[in-house]
Write a protein that holds these residues in place. Structure first.
Motif, short mmCIF file in Angstrom:
data_model
loop_
_atom_site.label_atom_id
_atom_site.label_comp_id
_atom_site.label_asym_id
_atom_site.label_seq_id
_atom_site.Cartn_x
_atom_site.Cartn_y
_atom_site.Cartn_z
N LYS A 1 0.87 -1.18 0.00
CA LYS A 1 0.00 0.00 0.00
C LYS A 1 0.90 1.22 0.00
CE LYS A 1 -3.97 -2.09 1.98
NZ LYS A 1 -5.32 -1.75 2.06
N THR A 2 0.39 2.30 -0.55
CA THR A 2 1.17 3.53 -0.61
C THR A 2 0.23 4.72 -0.56
OG1 THR A 2 2.88 4.70 -1.84
CG2 THR A 2 1.16 3.65 -3.15
N GLY A 3 0.78 5.83 -0.16
CA GLY A 3 0.08 7.09 -0.28
C GLY A 3 0.52 7.74 -1.58
N ASP B 1 0.40 14.12 -1.00
CA ASP B 1 -0.05 14.52 0.33
C ASP B 1 -1.31 13.80 0.77
OD1 ASP B 1 2.04 16.30 0.54
OD2 ASP B 1 0.90 17.96 -0.34
N SER B 2 -1.83 12.92 -0.05
CA SER B 2 -3.06 12.19 0.27
C SER B 2 -2.86 11.28 1.47
CB SER B 2 -3.48 11.35 -0.94
OG SER B 2 -4.55 10.51 -0.59
N ARG B 3 -3.84 11.25 2.33
CA ARG B 3 -3.76 10.38 3.51
C ARG B 3 -4.36 9.01 3.23
NH1 ARG B 3 -2.79 12.90 8.60
NH2 ARG B 3 -2.33 15.09 8.24
N LYS B 4 -4.93 8.83 2.07
CA LYS B 4 -5.52 7.55 1.69
C LYS B 4 -4.43 6.55 1.31
CE LYS B 4 -8.59 5.31 -1.50
NZ LYS B 4 -9.15 5.25 -2.80
N ALA B 5 -4.62 5.29 1.68
CA ALA B 5 -3.71 4.23 1.28
C ALA B 5 -4.22 3.60 -0.01
CB ALA B 5 -3.60 3.17 2.37
N TYR B 6 -3.36 3.55 -1.01
CA TYR B 6 -3.69 2.97 -2.31
C TYR B 6 -2.99 1.63 -2.45
CZ TYR B 6 -5.37 7.61 -3.57
OH TYR B 6 -6.05 8.81 -3.60
N LYS C 1 6.08 11.83 -1.83
CA LYS C 1 5.14 11.77 -0.72
C LYS C 1 5.43 12.90 0.25
CE LYS C 1 5.15 6.84 -1.03
NZ LYS C 1 5.49 5.62 -0.36
#
Length: 189
Positions: free
Chosen positions: A70-72, A75-80, A188
């Motif tokens: 998983k990664t961000g 600046d997104s706080r969501k995990a992709y 990031k």
């Protein structure tokens, strides 16, 4: 097209072929607005993991090794969902592309879509023969070049980028990537 005088010398990394033919091939290459996404013959950036994986696996001698994670993004706080796939070389080769030997392979999927593909071709180094065999195909895949130097060619669309670099000794690196996603992965916050 951003340049007019640099694309001929850059494509000479493929060929010392006649400039008239090379110029004609570049001029007849598709414009950006006629290309959907950058990619290889059957797989394009943005393709879903299942179909892209099958098409990419067909290039390889052994199954891809994929590492999920998983990664961000930026600046997104969501995990992709991230998946990086590589191939292990046997005798310095991982497979074939366009009847040339592949010595390196890496594909990156984010949220089950192909976002980056990096390949290294191990060729004879006869750039004229390489251009004869593959030059027009590459121009049809990527269109008219946007930037060029004696060592490489860059094609850019709003969201995609393709680069072709001469690494010397017949080694040619091909990288196709979604610029926004790959830059966000590396920057990031």
């Amino acid at each position: 097209m951003k340049i007019t005088n640099y694309f001929l010398p850059a494509l000479l990394l493929f060929a010392v072929a006649g400039c008239d033919r090379l110029e004609k091939d570049v001029m007849s290459a598709p414009d950006d607005d006629t290309l959907d996404r950058y990619g290889l013959d059957t797989v394009k950036l943005g393709d879903k993991r299942a179909e892209a994986g099958k098409q990419l696996q067909a290039l390889l001698d052994k199954p891809m090794q994929c590492k999920p994670g998983k990664t961000g993004l930026g600046d997104s706080r969501k995990a992709y969902v991230l998946e990086e796939c590589t191939a292990t070389p046997a005798n310095g080769e991982v497979g074939n592309l366009w009847d040339e030997k592949l010595s390196f392979f890496k594909a990156v999927f984010v949220e089950n879509q192909l976002c980056s593909l990096e390949l290294q071709l191990k060729t004879s180094g006869d750039y004229e023969a390489l251009y004869d065999a593959h030059g027009k195909k590459i121009l049809n895949l990527f269109g008219k070049p946007d930037e060029a130097t004696a060592k490489g060619v860059v094609w850019q669309r709003e969201g995609d980028e393709a680069t072709l670099k001469d690494l010397g000794n017949g080694r040619i690196n091909v990288e196709i990537r979604n610029k926004k996603v790959m830059q966000a992965l590396h920057h990031k916050g």
